[in-house]
Structures are given as C-alpha cells and as structure tokens.
Design an enzyme around this catalytic site. Structure first.
Site, PDB file in Angstrom:
ATOM      1  N   CYS A   2       0.831  -1.193   0.000  1.00 35.16           N
ATOM      2  CA  CYS A   2       0.000   0.000   0.000  1.00 35.16           C
ATOM      3  C   CYS A   2       0.874   1.254   0.000  1.00 35.16           C
ATOM      4  O   CYS A   2       1.901   1.298   0.666  1.00 35.16           O
ATOM      5  CB  CYS A   2      -0.944   0.104   1.197  1.00 35.16           C
ATOM      6  SG  CYS A   2      -2.134  -1.227   1.277  1.00 35.16           S
ATOM      7  N   ARG A  27       3.994  -0.383  -4.776  1.00 31.27           N
ATOM      8  CA  ARG A  27       3.663  -0.876  -3.436  1.00 31.27           C
ATOM      9  C   ARG A  27       2.323  -1.622  -3.395  1.00 31.27           C
ATOM     10  O   ARG A  27       1.946  -2.177  -2.361  1.00 31.27           O
ATOM     11  CB  ARG A  27       3.601   0.288  -2.453  1.00 31.27           C
ATOM     12  CG  ARG A  27       4.882   1.035  -2.322  1.00 31.27           C
ATOM     13  CD  ARG A  27       4.751   2.164  -1.339  1.00 31.27           C
ATOM     14  NE  ARG A  27       4.612   1.680   0.015  1.00 31.27           N
ATOM     15  CZ  ARG A  27       5.625   1.380   0.813  1.00 31.27           C
ATOM     16  NH1 ARG A  27       6.849   1.546   0.385  1.00 31.27           N
ATOM     17  NH2 ARG A  27       5.427   0.930   2.030  1.00 31.27           N
ATOM     18  N   TRP A  74      -2.668  -2.655  -1.763  1.00 31.92           N
ATOM     19  CA  TRP A  74      -2.342  -4.080  -1.904  1.00 31.92           C
ATOM     20  C   TRP A  74      -3.239  -4.780  -0.898  1.00 31.92           C
ATOM     21  O   TRP A  74      -3.102  -4.602   0.306  1.00 31.92           O
ATOM     22  CB  TRP A  74      -0.859  -4.310  -1.576  1.00 31.92           C
ATOM     23  CG  TRP A  74      -0.410  -5.709  -1.860  1.00 31.92           C
ATOM     24  CD1 TRP A  74      -0.028  -6.231  -3.072  1.00 31.92           C
ATOM     25  CD2 TRP A  74      -0.282  -6.781  -0.919  1.00 31.92           C
ATOM     26  NE1 TRP A  74       0.316  -7.554  -2.925  1.00 31.92           N
ATOM     27  CE2 TRP A  74       0.170  -7.920  -1.619  1.00 31.92           C
ATOM     28  CE3 TRP A  74      -0.507  -6.896   0.449  1.00 31.92           C
ATOM     29  CZ2 TRP A  74       0.413  -9.141  -1.019  1.00 31.92           C
ATOM     30  CZ3 TRP A  74      -0.281  -8.127   1.063  1.00 31.92           C
ATOM     31  CH2 TRP A  74       0.183  -9.228   0.332  1.00 31.92           C
ATOM     32  N   ASN A  98      -1.995   2.018   5.727  1.00 36.33           N
ATOM     33  CA  ASN A  98      -1.161   0.899   5.293  1.00 36.33           C
ATOM     34  C   ASN A  98      -0.854   0.092   6.548  1.00 36.33           C
ATOM     35  O   ASN A  98      -0.362   0.649   7.524  1.00 36.33           O
ATOM     36  CB  ASN A  98       0.124   1.474   4.668  1.00 36.33           C
ATOM     37  CG  ASN A  98       1.181   0.421   4.411  1.00 36.33           C
ATOM     38  OD1 ASN A  98       0.881  -0.764   4.312  1.00 36.33           O
ATOM     39  ND2 ASN A  98       2.424   0.855   4.301  1.00 36.33           N
ATOM     40  N   GLY A  99      -1.166  -1.210   6.526  1.00 36.91           N
ATOM     41  CA  GLY A  99      -0.920  -2.043   7.710  1.00 36.91           C
ATOM     42  C   GLY A  99      -2.109  -2.949   7.960  1.00 36.91           C
ATOM     43  O   GLY A  99      -2.967  -3.119   7.081  1.00 36.91           O
ATOM     44  N   GLU A 482      17.741 -17.540  -7.601  1.00 30.37           N
ATOM     45  CA  GLU A 482      17.326 -16.176  -7.946  1.00 30.37           C
ATOM     46  C   GLU A 482      16.764 -16.135  -9.378  1.00 30.37           C
ATOM     47  O   GLU A 482      15.759 -15.468  -9.647  1.00 30.37           O
ATOM     48  CB  GLU A 482      18.531 -15.232  -7.778  1.00 30.37           C
ATOM     49  CG  GLU A 482      18.324 -13.804  -8.195  1.00 30.37           C
ATOM     50  CD  GLU A 482      17.185 -13.079  -7.484  1.00 30.37           C
ATOM     51  OE1 GLU A 482      16.630 -13.587  -6.515  1.00 30.37           O
ATOM     52  OE2 GLU A 482      16.838 -11.980  -7.954  1.00 30.37           O
ATOM     53  N   LYS A 486      12.992 -14.906 -10.327  1.00 35.73           N
ATOM     54  CA  LYS A 486      12.745 -13.814 -11.277  1.00 35.73           C
ATOM     55  C   LYS A 486      11.775 -14.279 -12.356  1.00 35.73           C
ATOM     56  O   LYS A 486      10.819 -13.594 -12.692  1.00 35.73           O
ATOM     57  CB  LYS A 486      14.063 -13.435 -11.920  1.00 35.73           C
ATOM     58  CG  LYS A 486      14.698 -12.136 -11.905  1.00 35.73           C
ATOM     59  CD  LYS A 486      14.610 -11.117 -10.855  1.00 35.73           C
ATOM     60  CE  LYS A 486      13.899 -11.336  -9.574  1.00 35.73           C
ATOM     61  NZ  LYS A 486      14.477 -10.741  -8.406  1.00 35.73           N
ATOM     62  N   GLU A 489       8.115 -14.848 -10.976  1.00 33.51           N
ATOM     63  CA  GLU A 489       7.345 -13.692 -10.501  1.00 33.51           C
ATOM     64  C   GLU A 489       6.896 -12.762 -11.622  1.00 33.51           C
ATOM     65  O   GLU A 489       5.867 -12.126 -11.509  1.00 33.51           O
ATOM     66  CB  GLU A 489       8.070 -12.929  -9.392  1.00 33.51           C
ATOM     67  CG  GLU A 489       9.291 -12.176  -9.797  1.00 33.51           C
ATOM     68  CD  GLU A 489       9.972 -11.470  -8.623  1.00 33.51           C
ATOM     69  OE1 GLU A 489       9.290 -11.021  -7.706  1.00 33.51           O
ATOM     70  OE2 GLU A 489      11.209 -11.359  -8.660  1.00 33.51           O
ATOM     71  N   HIS A 505      18.543 -36.765  -6.771  1.00 30.37           N
ATOM     72  CA  HIS A 505      17.766 -37.136  -5.587  1.00 30.37           C
ATOM     73  C   HIS A 505      16.285 -36.809  -5.756  1.00 30.37           C
ATOM     74  O   HIS A 505      15.559 -36.686  -4.776  1.00 30.37           O
ATOM     75  CB  HIS A 505      18.353 -36.436  -4.356  1.00 30.37           C
ATOM     76  CG  HIS A 505      19.786 -36.772  -4.144  1.00 30.37           C
ATOM     77  ND1 HIS A 505      20.199 -37.993  -3.668  1.00 30.37           N
ATOM     78  CD2 HIS A 505      20.917 -36.070  -4.424  1.00 30.37           C
ATOM     79  CE1 HIS A 505      21.523 -38.017  -3.627  1.00 30.37           C
ATOM     80  NE2 HIS A 505      21.976 -36.862  -4.091  1.00 30.37           N
ATOM     81  N   LYS A 610       6.061  -4.219  -3.831  1.00 27.70           N
ATOM     82  CA  LYS A 610       7.505  -4.051  -3.665  1.00 27.70           C
ATOM     83  C   LYS A 610       7.956  -4.192  -2.213  1.00 27.70           C
ATOM     84  O   LYS A 610       8.909  -4.891  -1.931  1.00 27.70           O
ATOM     85  CB  LYS A 610       7.884  -2.664  -4.215  1.00 27.70           C
ATOM     86  CG  LYS A 610       9.370  -2.382  -4.189  1.00 27.70           C
ATOM     87  CD  LYS A 610      10.081  -3.100  -5.315  1.00 27.70           C
ATOM     88  CE  LYS A 610      11.568  -2.897  -5.283  1.00 27.70           C
ATOM     89  NZ  LYS A 610      12.263  -3.959  -6.014  1.00 27.70           N
TER      90      LYS A 610
END
Ligand code: F6R
Length: 615
Positions: A2, A27, A74, A98-99, A482, A486, A489, A505, A610
C-alpha cells in the site's frame, strides 16, 4: 504494501496526489483513490485496479481543493473492489492506511451495535468511524485520531483529513513506513520518498509511534512517549529523474542496465586497493568486536535471502566466521541460538520488510549486535541497526529486484574483506587482489549486458515453456534460485532452482523434451576450470541424456559447454565469489524478455508488491 500520499498547501492537489501515487504504484495496485477537501467538503474518488482506472474516472470529476490524501492498495482484508479502495470516508472524515488492524472485527461489531453502517470489508474503515465518533464527542481532529489509535491493535501508517479542521493532515506510524516532505508553503506525507521527490528533497522519516499534525506552515511532531520531538530533516540525494524510466520500456529493464553504475556507487570510497582494506562508513566494527564474534546470523526474505546465501560463502571463505542464513519469516518463530557474541545481519532493499525487521529485533533483543545491509537511507531496519552498510543502488521501482541483488553482493564482499582483515584471516596482498577484482566488476557488468541480443533470442525461443529448471553449484546455486524466482514472478512460468548435485535425488524425474533447463555452467576461475565447473558439466550431460533442452550460461571462450547446449550464453569471468554478480545478469534479462514477450505486466506483476510491510 500500500502506498500513501498526502498534501497540504496552496495548490490544487488532486493531480499532484495522482502523480505521487504513480511513483508508489509498485507498493500495490489492486485499487487506488484520492480524497480532496474543497469548499463543499470532502470529495472522494476511488477505482478498482490500476491507477489508470482512477485517472480515467477523474477525467471530468477532478476534485478541487488544496489539501488531500491518496492511496494505492495491496489487498489484505477484503477483495480488490471500488468499495474496499481507500480513502475510506465516514461523516466528515477520510482516512488512508497501510498495515493491518488485528482487532477490527471486535471494534466493528461494537460500532455496528451503536448503529454504524460499514460500506467495505476492510480493516481500515474502522478508523474513519472511530475518529468521527470522537469528533462528535467534541474532540478536535488530532485528539480524535489519538483516541482512535488507543483503541486499535495492529500496524499502521495512517493519514487523516477532516471537514472539521480543513487545514491539517494528521498522520501516525506504527511499523509501516511514513516520511514527511518539507516544502515551501506546502508540506507532504508519503510511504516512500519517490512520491514527493518532484516537490522536495528535505524529508523527515517518522519513527515508531510518531504522531504528526501537518499544516502548510509546518509540522508538529510528537514521539511515542507523547512528548514533542524535533523533526530531524534529511536531504535526499536521489534526483527525481532517478525514479523515471529514461527511455526504457520498463523500470526493470532500466534497473538491469543501471547495475554497473549502482555497483560503482556501492564500491566508491570504500575499497582501497592500495591499502588492501575496506572502509565502511556507518559500520563501527573494530578488531576487538570482530574477534569476539562467534557466529553471524543473516536474516532476509526473497531476493535478499538469495544474496545472503552468497554472502555466507563470501564471509566463510574470506573471514572464516561461521554464518547461518535464515528466511526471516522462519527465524522469528523458532528459538534461535543467538547471543551477545552473534552478529546479526539483516539484508533488505527496502529496509521495511516486516519479517526481516521483526527477526532483526528478535536477534537484537537476544543480545546480538545488528548490522543492516539496506538500500533505502533512513529506513526502519537501517535506523534500528548498530552498523549500516548502504547499497547505493538508487531507487528500485520494478517489483522484481535486480540492481538491489547485485549491490547487496558487492556489499557482502566488502564486508567479508573488512571482517577478514580485522580478524586476521586475510592478508593485505590477497585483499588487494580481491579489491582489484571488485574494482573491475562494473566494466565486466557492461560487457555482460552486451550479450542482451543472444539472451533475448533465447528468451523468445523458450517463452512458451510451462516449467523451467535452473541449476547451479557452489556460488552459482543461489543464482539458480534467484533466476527461478525472477522468471516465476514476472512471467508466471513455473520455475525451480536446484543445487545441481541434488538432481539425482528427485528432480531429474521431471526432465523430458518439454523441460528447458538453464544451467549456470561458468568456470570456477580464470586460471582453472575448477571442481564446480567439472561437476556441473556432468549434470548438464545427465539432463541432455534424458532429452532435456539445455540453455547454458558459460564463461567467455569456453568451447566445451556450447557443444552440449541447445542455446549458450557467454559471460565474462572473474573471481568465483564475485561471479554471481555477472552470471545473474543473463538470468535477469532472460526473465525480463520472456515476460515482455508474453505480455505480462513486468513492473507490477500480479499479486505482488515491492515492500512487504505486513507479515
Ligand atoms: C523479488 C523481490 C522480493 C524481495 C523481498 C524482500 O524480486 O523483490 O523477493 O527481495 O520481498 O524485500 P526487501 O529486500 O525489501 O526486504
């Protein structure tokens, strides 16, 4: 999670708020809205989905007024919809938040019994009702907000305006970030600096529990103890254009291409090849402190966690101190063995990630010394650290982290050399060599980026894949993790990263002619092929023997790997501990071009945000 923006001054502010929200869209982008106070009171406009939808709605409905708040969401409580979009208005009060308010259901029930009608499923709406209630009891806006805050339990960054006192913004913060901007005849509030950078570079970061009343004339700041607090104004050296796309189609592409500059800025003034040592402004480690460290505990999430896995290799190899790396979300809720002889390193681009911050606090409460590797100056994690090592990557806007990762690796390398020198495990001569390698790195990054066309062709060829594996060994294993993160996402292709030796394995069962496998098959060093290289050649052949389609990232000049791979991507060679900074770049560009070719929203992938400031 947010984004909040607010303005009070003499200008018409609706479009200024929308411009600010555009800088905060990373955000959260489930919905957006603004509330502006004009002659006829509060005017709220909200729209589900991207900011574009709000902008379209505002055409012909632009609210007039010189004080206002805006929000980009968000979703946590309640689906993305117009009704759940902020600002929430009740009576003459509008609120953005926000929260997470943990006791909102209990509070809502009580208010409903008293006749309040709620119009959203959010936890935030509770604030508008509570504050309006207190105003009706006769309190002024600041007192009403304080009274409401006493009733809630949870995390918040909050901005409130009211028709009762149309000249002020009231804001408060507890565990979610908030920064005030100091202008001339105007003042601002935002979740993050880029939202207000076009108007001012003088900012005040709010601390936990801070409460501020903002008018166009000034700011009255009160600390968590209820006492007036002097606002510490910091000058931001990021320029507004640093937060623009500069001709690139996406922020992510721009940020991939900025990595040489970002690394130069991170290394500059810190590494002295001549002296064979490192000077870390903001880190107060000396030989006595470092001799006393029995263990390093790193906590981080996502990409920063991957950087930390490589950081462990660097520190253990160079400084010979045992290092544990934990996912911050796991560390917090186990019984970690941390004491006063532990150095806890929190790694975070934003410096605001809730789990990393929580773990860092937990480790510090158990006696550990806290060192932060952060990108955002003055962020919560940086503020709570004993030592701070800033990565000077500049603002990272693309949701998928790129330049933050490579600069975190450079920061770890600097730290490892410093620890090694202080601990006596690294001679000045070897340190000189390491630092010379580091100094050459930005040039090698530029050279790696020159292979973009080869990488783009590979990305187009495999953009229809349903799944993709990434394999690496030693320092290349975190790069495999990584690379997979990437790709998944931003392109939504299912991808997994594995330590190549683990293939036998289990995961090798997945290999067939439909499974592309990206193999990080670089040599261990310029002078020797090395054991990791030899072993991964074996793994590569195992994949090929089962019909898997190999995309290989290999050292420039290597003739062996290209013979075994369907597609091969060259990469310059350097010190093996620094190689991940180079070899990750083809994986970033590959993911970027796959996603762009598939037409996904590269900078704002679905369901992500983000800064993850909630657990
Ligand atoms: C992935 C990504 C995330 C972040 C993670 C931690 O591209 O960006 O996985 O790395 O949310 O964020 P910071 O580093 O801000 O703590």
């Amino acid at each position: 999670m947010c984004g909040i923006v607010g303005y009070v001054g003499d200008e018409e502010c609706a479009s200024l708020l929308v411009d600010g929200l555009r800088k905060l869209e990373y955000r959260g982008y489930d919905s957006a809205g603004v509330a502006v106070m004009g002659k006829n009171g509060l005017h709220v406009v909200r729209a589900k989905g991207k900011l574009k939808n709000l902008e379209n709605k505002l055409v012909g409905e632009m609210p007039q007024g010189t004080i206002g708040i805006g929000h980009t969401r968000w979703a946590t409580h309640g689906k993305p919809s117009d009704e759940n979009a902020h600002p929430h208005k009740y009576g003459g009060v509008a609120v953005v938040h926000n929260g997470i308010i943990e006791n909102h259901l209990e509070l809502k029930e009580e208010l409903q019994k008293a006749g309040h009608k709620f119009t959203s499923e959010t936890d935030t709406e509770i604030f508008a009702h509570l504050i309006q209630n207190e105003i009706e009891k006769g309190l002024d806006l600041p007192k009403a907000v304080r009274a409401a805050l006493k009733l809630v339990r949870g995390t918040y960054a909050l901005a409130v305006i009211s028709e009762k006192q149309p000249d002020m913004l009231v804001v408060s913060k507890n565990a979610s970030p908030l920064v005030l901007g100091i202008g001339e005849g105007a003042n601002y509030v935002a979740s993050d600096v880029p939202a207000i950078l076009a108007h001012t570079r003088d900012v005040v970061y709010l601390e936990e529990g801070d409460f501020a009343v903002i008018t166009k004339k000034g700011i009255e700041l009160t600390g968590a103890n209820g006492q007036a607090r002097k606002a510490e104004v910091r000058r931001i050296d990021w320029t507004p254009t640093m937060a623009e796309k500069n001709g690139h189609k996406h922020f992510m592409h721009k940020e991939i291409h900025e990595q040489a500059r970002a690394l130069t800025d991170t290394i500059r003034g810190r590494a002295s090849v001549e002296e064979g040592d490192v000077f870390l402004d903001g880190c107060h480690l000396d030989a006595k402190i470092v001799q006393g460290i029995s263990k390093i505990q790193i906590v981080a999430c996502g990409t920063s966690w991957h950087a930390s896995l490589t950081g462990k290799l660097m520190i253990e190899t160079i400084a010979k101190i045992p290092v544990e790396v934990d996912l911050a979300s796991e560390f917090r809720y186990r019984e970690p063995l941390v004491d006063k002889n532990t150095l806890c390193i929190a790694v975070s681009q934003s410096g605001e990630t809730a789990d990393t911050l929580g773990s860092f606090r937990e480790a510090k409460a158990r006696g550990a010394r806290g060192l932060a590797i952060c990108n955002v100056v003055g962020s919560a994690i940086a503020r709570e650290a004993d030592d701070v090592l800033y990565t000077h990557a500049g603002p990272e806007i693309g949701v998928a982290s790129t330049k933050a990762f490579t600069t975190q690796l450079a920061a770890f390398f600097l730290l490892a050399v410093r620890l090694g020198r202080l601990r006596g495990t690294l001679s000045a001569d070897v340190a000189r060599n390491h630092l010379e390698n580091l100094r050459e790195l930005p040039g090698l990054v530029e050279r790696t980026l020159k292979y973009e066309d080869v990488i783009k062709a590979a990305a187009y060829k495999f953009s229809g894949a349903r799944d993709l594996l990434f394999l690496g060994r030693g320092p290349q294993y975190p790069v495999a993790l990584e690379g997979a993160l990437k790709l998944k996402e931003i392109s939504y292709i299912h991808a997994e990263g594995y330590a190549a030796g683990e293939m036998k394995h289990g995961p090798i069962a997945l290999i067939d002619e439909n499974m592309p496998v990206m193999v990080l098959a670089v040599r261990d060093s310029a002078t020797e092929a090395g054991v990791n290289y030899e072993k991964i050649l074996g793994n590569l052949q195992e994949v090929k023997a089962r019909g898997g389609r190999v995309i290989a990232i290999h050292s420039e000049g290597d003739t062996m790997v290209p013979k075994l791979a369907e597609v091969s991507i060259p990469c310059p060679q350097t010190n093996p501990l620094l190689m991940p900074i180079l070899s990750v770049i083809p994986t970033q560009l590959f993911s970027y071009h796959v996603a762009d070719h598939r037409g996904t929203d590269v900078d704002q992938p679905r369901n992500l945000a983000k800064s993850v400031t909630v657990e």
